[in-house]
Design an enzyme around this catalytic site. Sequence first.
Site, mmCIF file in Angstrom:
data_model
loop_
_atom_site.group_PDB
_atom_site.id
_atom_site.type_symbol
_atom_site.label_atom_id
_atom_site.label_comp_id
_atom_site.label_asym_id
_atom_site.label_seq_id
_atom_site.Cartn_x
_atom_site.Cartn_y
_atom_site.Cartn_z
ATOM 1 N N ILE A 195 -1.003 6.960 5.376
ATOM 2 C CA ILE A 195 -1.194 8.370 5.024
ATOM 3 C C ILE A 195 -2.638 8.779 5.314
ATOM 4 C CG2 ILE A 195 -1.041 10.041 3.139
ATOM 5 C CD1 ILE A 195 1.120 8.187 1.896
ATOM 6 N N PHE A 241 0.862 -1.191 0.000
ATOM 7 C CA PHE A 241 0.000 0.000 0.000
ATOM 8 C C PHE A 241 0.897 1.238 0.000
ATOM 9 C CE2 PHE A 241 -3.397 2.796 1.131
ATOM 10 C CZ PHE A 241 -4.586 2.098 0.963
ATOM 11 N N HIS A 288 -9.623 5.321 8.107
ATOM 12 C CA HIS A 288 -9.267 4.548 9.301
ATOM 13 C C HIS A 288 -7.762 4.592 9.562
ATOM 14 C CE1 HIS A 288 -9.138 1.857 5.867
ATOM 15 N NE2 HIS A 288 -8.547 0.919 6.552
ATOM 16 N N THR A 297 -7.167 7.715 3.806
ATOM 17 C CA THR A 297 -7.963 6.724 4.534
ATOM 18 C C THR A 297 -8.819 7.333 5.631
ATOM 19 O OG1 THR A 297 -7.885 4.723 5.888
ATOM 20 C CG2 THR A 297 -6.033 6.217 6.108
ATOM 21 N N ALA A 340 3.783 2.871 4.804
ATOM 22 C CA ALA A 340 3.410 4.295 4.761
ATOM 23 C C ALA A 340 1.912 4.394 4.995
ATOM 24 C CB ALA A 340 3.780 4.890 3.404
HETATM 25 N N1 INI Z 1 -2.372 0.409 4.502
HETATM 26 C C1 INI Z 1 -1.231 1.115 4.469
HETATM 27 O O1 INI Z 1 -0.142 0.522 4.506
HETATM 28 N N2 INI Z 1 -1.254 2.473 4.393
HETATM 29 C C2 INI Z 1 -2.422 3.166 4.354
HETATM 30 O O2 INI Z 1 -2.383 4.412 4.285
HETATM 31 C C3 INI Z 1 -3.635 2.437 4.360
HETATM 32 N N3 INI Z 1 -4.894 3.121 4.239
HETATM 33 O O3 INI Z 1 -4.890 4.260 3.815
HETATM 34 O O4 INI Z 1 -5.943 2.567 4.539
HETATM 35 C C4 INI Z 1 -3.587 1.034 4.450
HETATM 36 N N4 INI Z 1 -4.717 0.309 4.486
HETATM 37 C C5 INI Z 1 -4.737 -1.108 4.259
HETATM 38 C C6 INI Z 1 -4.461 -1.910 5.523
HETATM 39 O O5 INI Z 1 -3.098 -1.822 5.882
HETATM 40 C C7 INI Z 1 -4.787 -3.380 5.292
HETATM 41 O O6 INI Z 1 -3.986 -3.887 4.246
HETATM 42 C C8 INI Z 1 -6.246 -3.630 4.948
HETATM 43 O O7 INI Z 1 -7.101 -2.992 5.875
HETATM 44 C C9 INI Z 1 -6.559 -5.146 4.951
HETATM 45 O O8 INI Z 1 -6.326 -5.724 6.239
#
Ligand code: INI
Length: 165
Positions: A90, A30, A96, A94, A88
């Site tokens: 950010i 991500f 959450h 998001t 990262a």
């Molecule tokens: N994961 C990240 O590494 N960075 C982010 O900014 C992010 N946002 O923005 O939501 C993010 N979400 C995904 C999360 O880490 C999980 O992969 C997902 O929720 C599935 O468990």
Amino acid sequence: MTSSDAMSSGRYVGMLRGDGMAVALACARFNDLVTERLLAGARDGLVRHGVDTDSVTEVWVPGAFELPLVAQRLAASGGFDAVICLGAVIRGTTGHYEQVAGQCAAGIARVALDTGVPVVFGVLTTDTVEQALERAGVKAGNKGYEAAENAIEMADLLRQLPEPT
Ligand code: INI
């Protein structure tokens, strides 16, 4: 300072000497525009401080939330002197942010304590992509590089300290 110096002085300091160390890198996909740069910085930091390229293992996970589970597997394997988690999170992208960043940080801290292996938090938490890029080598250092140095320092410190009983 050598291990025997530390024993006689009662003062322990981890040094940036990565020779002979095996290190695992767990990297979140991500925001990979940022995390690829953190990874490059971490690899650079490891090699500059003596870690052999062949002793570096790279593992990719979907996002920062998944980093603790993979870090736990890597640390518990007994095959690594340190595990570096790179991601990262950010806020701008998001709803959450707090949960992802908070659970990632708490999970990583727990893995280190549960396994006794240094697990480094090389995860950027920023408001914008621009801020993240700045801290991934564009302007304000590279958190991946710093994470590599922290991992080596901690692994070296732990190899000096007395073993747990
Ligand atoms: N994961 C990240 O590494 N960075 C982010 O900014 C992010 N946002 O923005 O939501 C993010 N979400 C995904 C999360 O880490 C999980 O992969 C997902 O929720 C599935 O468990």
